[in-house]
Design a protein around this motif. Sequence first.
Motif, PDB file in Angstrom:
ATOM      1  N   SER A  83      13.467  24.574  37.708  1.00 39.36           N
ATOM      2  CA  SER A  83      14.600  25.354  36.798  1.00 39.36           C
ATOM      3  C   SER A  83      14.657  24.601  35.666  1.00 39.36           C
ATOM      4  CB  SER A  83      15.968  25.513  37.423  1.00 39.36           C
ATOM      5  OG  SER A  83      16.439  24.088  37.769  1.00 39.36           O
TER       6      SER A  83
ATOM      7  N   SER B 103      15.451  14.457  46.737  1.00 34.51           N
ATOM      8  CA  SER B 103      14.837  14.888  45.446  1.00 34.51           C
ATOM      9  C   SER B 103      15.255  13.692  44.497  1.00 34.51           C
ATOM     10  CB  SER B 103      14.587  16.194  45.214  1.00 34.51           C
ATOM     11  OG  SER B 103      15.723  16.327  44.249  1.00 34.51           O
TER      12      SER B 103
ATOM     13  N   ALA C 199       9.068  21.263  41.462  1.00 36.11           N
ATOM     14  CA  ALA C 199       8.614  20.292  42.625  1.00 36.11           C
ATOM     15  C   ALA C 199       7.843  21.203  43.716  1.00 36.11           C
ATOM     16  CB  ALA C 199       9.884  19.715  43.337  1.00 36.11           C
TER      17      ALA C 199
ATOM     18  N   HIS D 268      19.969  27.162  43.600  1.00 30.29           N
ATOM     19  CA  HIS D 268      19.141  26.251  43.505  1.00 30.29           C
ATOM     20  C   HIS D 268      19.965  24.899  43.629  1.00 30.29           C
ATOM     21  CE1 HIS D 268      15.427  24.342  42.554  1.00 30.29           C
ATOM     22  NE2 HIS D 268      15.601  24.162  41.299  1.00 30.29           N
ATOM     23  N   HIS D 269      20.459  24.310  42.198  1.00 29.24           N
ATOM     24  CA  HIS D 269      21.104  23.179  42.545  1.00 29.24           C
ATOM     25  C   HIS D 269      22.255  23.182  41.322  1.00 29.24           C
ATOM     26  CE1 HIS D 269      18.393  21.582  39.875  1.00 29.24           C
ATOM     27  NE2 HIS D 269      17.409  21.409  40.894  1.00 29.24           N
TER      28      HIS D 269
HETATM   29  N1  ASP Z   1      14.618  19.153  42.917  1.00 31.60           N
HETATM   30  C1  ASP Z   1      14.173  20.437  43.214  1.00 31.60           C
HETATM   31  C2  ASP Z   1      14.063  20.625  44.582  1.00 31.60           C
HETATM   32  O1  ASP Z   1      13.551  19.433  45.241  1.00 31.60           O
HETATM   33  C3  ASP Z   1      13.168  20.761  42.556  1.00 31.60           C
HETATM   34  C4  ASP Z   1      13.331  20.868  40.933  1.00 31.60           C
HETATM   35  O2  ASP Z   1      14.285  21.690  40.623  1.00 31.60           O
HETATM   36  O3  ASP Z   1      12.732  20.410  40.140  1.00 31.60           O
HETATM   37  O4  ASP Z   1      13.957  21.588  45.327  1.00 31.60           O
END
Ligand code: ASP
Length: 582
Positions: free
Chosen positions: A479, A195, A524, A440-441
Amino acid sequence: MSEFATAMRTDLCGTLRASDVGRTVTVCGWVGRRREHGEHLAFLDLRDYSGIIQCVVDGSVDVRSEYVVRVTGTLRNRPEGTTNSDLATGEVELGDCEVEILNVAEPPPFPLNDRVETDEIVRLKYRYVDLRRERMQRNLRVRAAVNKALRGAMERQGFTEVETPMLWTPTPEGAREFVVPSRLQHGSFYVLPQSPQIAKQLLMVGGTDRYYQIARCLRDEDLRADRQFEFMQLDIEASFVSQDDVLGFVSEAVLDAAELVTGERPDPIPHITWEEAQERYGSDKPDLRFGLELAELTPVFVTTEFNAFKAGCIKGIRVPGAAGDFGRNKLDGLTDRAKALGAKGLVWLKVTDDGLDSPVAKFLSDDEVAGLRTTLEAEAGDLLLIVADDDRHLVRTVLGTLRNDLARPPVSQGPYRYAWITEFPLFEGLDDAGNPVSAHHPFTMPHPDDLEKLESEPLSVRSQSYDLVLNGWELGSGSIRIHRSDIQARMFAALGISEEEAAGRFGFLLNAFKYGAPPHGGFAVGLDRLVAILAGEDNIREVIAYPKTQSGLDPLTDAPKPVGDRILADLGIRTLPPQAKG
Ligand code: ASP
C-alpha cells in the motif's frame, strides 16, 4: 575439467555428454540403483544433484544403495540399443571404473525414486535423504534462481538491501505472533516480526529512499498448503512514489524471476480493481486461467413474480456444455455447498434446444428467459447457476466459490496468469466491539477521494492498497502509507485504538512521523508461493528445505519440545502442564 571440478572430482554426474567420450573423468556421489550384469560386471547409477551417470564396475565391488563413492573411469558411448533417451546422460556411460568408497550408508528409509509416494512425516524426519531426490534439488535451485532474479531487479532499480531485526515488537498485520522471553528483563518479551513493516517505514523516515530485503517473516497461524509459520518475502519500500511506481518496481522483479525460471517473460500484469474482481470473479484473488465469469442479472428480474428472485442482487454463471454432466445428485451437492456458504438457495437451469429445463422455469416470464439467455450468452447444453440475495457480497462470494469448485485447475498448472488487484476497501468489516478491522494494516493510506468518510462511513472507504495474484493465490500485498501523524491518529481512532493505546504500541512510529516522514509506499511478495508455482508444486512445503508439518511440528528435530528447568529459571518462566490433546 568442468567449472564444478574440485580436489576430489573433475565433473558432475549429470553433465557428461557424448562430446566428452574418451575423457577420463572422476565423479563423486551417492549410489542409486545397482544392476548385476553377467557374472563379473555391475551397473551403478551414480547420483549427485546434477543428475545420474551409469558406471560399469567390477561385480566384486561391494557398494550398496546410498553409499558415498568416488568413481574414476573413461567415458564411452553406450552400446547400440542400450541408450536411454529419458536421461540427459543416456547416451554415455563410465567404463573401466575404479571405485573408492568415501562412506558407507544404512539402507535409505524410503526409496529415492520420484515416482514413489512416501508419507510426508517420514520424508520430513529424514529430510536430508529426501533432499537428495532430483525433484527436491531442482526445487531448491528454482528457489535460488528466483531469489537471484528478484535481487538483481531490485538492485537494478536502485534499491538498497537493509537487514531489519528479528527480535522486535508487535507488528499489526493481523496474525498471532511468536514471542521470545527476555532473560535480562523477566516478564518482558520480544516479538518476532510478522513482517518488517514498521522497520521499513522508519527506514523511509531515515532517508533510505528505496529499501528491499528478502525477509523472514513469522506468523503463528494455522498451517495450510500455502502457509507456514515462517516464510520469506521480497519486502520493499520506496519514498516519493505513487501506487503505479510501486507496482512497476514489483512487476519488474516478479516478471524477471518468472522469465529466468520458465524461459518466457509473462505479458504485462493487468490491473483490476477490487470491486471489479468481486463483480466478475466473486473473489479478491481471482484465478484468470478460466472463464465462468459472474454475470449481472439483477436488471433482468426487476419486475419478476418469482419470489426467490425478488432480491437486491442476482448474479449467475454459465457452465458451458455441462448440462449433461450434472444429474440430480450433483446438483443437490452444488445447492448444499451454496447453502453452506450462506446462500438461501441455488437456482439451476439447463439450456435445451426447446428452452429451459429447471424446476423454476415455469415461474419465469418469456422476457426473463430471453434476458437470462442473452446476458449469460447461453447455448443449448449449458448449465446456468443463479444466486439471489439482498447481500451483494454474499452473492458474489457464493458464486465465486462455486466457480472455483467447478473449474479451477491445480495452482501450479500453467498458464501463469498474474493480476494486480487495486483499491481494496480500507476496512473488512467490524470486530466484536463494533470497530472496523483493517483490511491490510493500519498504516495504509485511505483513497484520497474517500478520506472525508473515514469517520462517518468507514466501511465505504477505499484504500490505496493492492495485491498481486497468481493463478488464484495471493502472492503479496502492499500500500501507499499514511505519512502524516494527523491522518495516522485519525486512523487509529477509526480503528477504536485509544490515544494511550496507540502511544503504548506505536508511540515510536508516531513520534518518528513528527520528524519529517516522506510520502512512501511499498509491497511484499511471498517468495515461497511464487517459487512453488514456478516449480510446478501445489504445496509450499515442497520448495522449503526444512518445513513444518501441517500441525506445526518438525519431525527432523522434534521441535517444539520442552527446555530444561535451568533455562526456564534463567528466563523467569514457569510452565503449566502440557494441554491435553483435543
Ligand atoms: N507488510 C505487508 C505484508 O507483509 C506488506 C506491505 O504492506 O508492504 O503483507
